[in-house]
Design an enzyme around this catalytic site. Structure first.
Site, short mmCIF file in Angstrom:
data_model
loop_
_atom_site.label_atom_id
_atom_site.label_comp_id
_atom_site.label_asym_id
_atom_site.label_seq_id
_atom_site.Cartn_x
_atom_site.Cartn_y
_atom_site.Cartn_z
N HIS A 63 0.83 -1.21 0.00
CA HIS A 63 0.00 0.00 0.00
C HIS A 63 0.86 1.25 0.00
O HIS A 63 0.52 2.26 -0.63
CB HIS A 63 -0.93 -0.01 1.22
N CYS A 64 1.99 1.19 0.69
CA CYS A 64 2.86 2.36 0.82
C CYS A 64 3.53 2.77 -0.48
O CYS A 64 3.90 3.93 -0.65
CB CYS A 64 3.94 2.10 1.87
#
Length: 342
Positions: A329-330
């Protein structure tokens, strides 16, 4: 700052249709525990997985274009860009839509996660660059904010942590009411759920995208721990307590779906790493989740399939990304699909 109803802006949920995914090539050697080689191999695997479901635009330093092309195997559009590193969730824009469904983006301030890392000037300019490439209206955000510090349900509710958004190294001049007003005016938010803190060992100091996320309005994913001696047992118990006594923007109580927690891992310095299955990417038709070579990977995939029954679950090795302090996600930023013009 105007309220949500006056601004007309709204941040769509991550499961809304995407136009593309934005990513950036790792290039800060000191930011990766095992060096750039394994980091780039790991990120390329994520690029290839997401590209099966939606276009990926990969921002790459000019001197790294050949290597990026070789490792991604033609899966992404490569754009020569000056970068500091690869965390586009935090350095890219937060995409929003106006009342007509047209695309805009918030260019928040970025200061290296509250001055954790020096040398962030190029990444601080990245959101503006991406918005230009996307031909989206740029809106200058009134505070420091990283995309991994917030999560929305698309219906007016936002999750965050006090540890991150109230960090004095980020916005010492703003209190909780000021920040809520900013989120309301720019993201179409009516309710902010403030969880106390993020996972132990999270270098971002409190990002919610390692801790908790929506999978549909009124429903959240939260890691579970049985070991009371684990340093995150109290963190997760606090988060659960807040969720259980909170309601969303529509007045709904939250339904909590538990994800397993990956086995604990320490880095070469002996420091505990913040590994989490919550840190996945929602692509068009798929969930691209990190795997940690553990029996819990299968259970996490089962839970995510229950949460997103209409999407394929794709497991990509997560340790190589985790070595940089985050996960899938990052390193991703979705661009919502705009409504047809006119």
């Amino acid at each position: 700052m105007t309220g949500a109803s006056e601004s007309g802006l709204r941040m769509p949920a991550e499961w809304a249709p995407h136009e593309r995914c934005w990513m950036a090539w790792p290039c800060r050697p000191e930011g990766w525990r095992n060096g750039l080689g394994p980091a780039r191999e790991a990120l390329a695997a994520v690029v290839r997985a997401i590209a099966r479901f939606e276009p990926v635009t990969l921002l790459v330093r000019p001197e790294d274009l050949d290597e990026a092309a070789r490792l991604t195997r033609g899966a992404a559009e490569l754009v020569a860009t000056e970068l500091d590193d690869s965390w586009t969730r935090d350095t890219g824009p937060t995409f929003v839509q106006d009342r007509d469904g047209q695309l805009a983006g918030i260019d928040w301030g970025f200061n290296g996660w509250g001055l954790v890392y020096p040398g962030f000037a190029r990444d601080a300019r990245l959101a503006r660059h991406i918005l230009g490439l996307a031909d989206a209206r740029r809106i200058v955000g009134p505070q420091i904010l990283e995309g991994g510090s917030i999560h929305v349900d698309g219906e007016g509710t936002l999750l965050t942590t006090e540890q991150c958004l109230l960090d004095p190294q980020r916005n010492p001049h703003l209190d909780k009411a000021d920040i809520e007003a900013n989120l309301t005016g720019l993201l179409g938010i009516d309710a902010v759920v403030w969880l106390p803190r993020g996972l132990t060992g999270d270098e971002t100091r409190g990002h919610v995208d390692n801790l908790c996320c929506f999978f549909k309005p009124g429903h959240v994913l939260l890691p579970a721990l049985a070991d009371r001696a684990d340093p995150d047992w109290a963190v997760l118990a606090e988060a659960r307590a807040v969720l259980e006594r909170s309601v969303d923007a529509k007045g709904r109580r939250f339904t909590i779906l538990e994800l397993p927690t990956p086995p604990r891992r320490r880095d070469k310095r002996g420091e505990l790493m913040a590994l989490s299955y919550v840190n996945f990417y929602v692509a068009n038709g798929a969930i691209v989740m990190p795997g940690f070579d553990a029996a819990s990977d299968r259970e996490a995939a089962r839970v995510l399939k229950a949460a997103f029954p209409d999407r394929e679950i794709v497991v990509v090795p997560g340790h190589g990304i985790a070595d940089g302090g985050g996960n899938i996600h990052c390193i991703t930023q979705q661009q919502p699909r705009a409504a047809p013009a006119g």
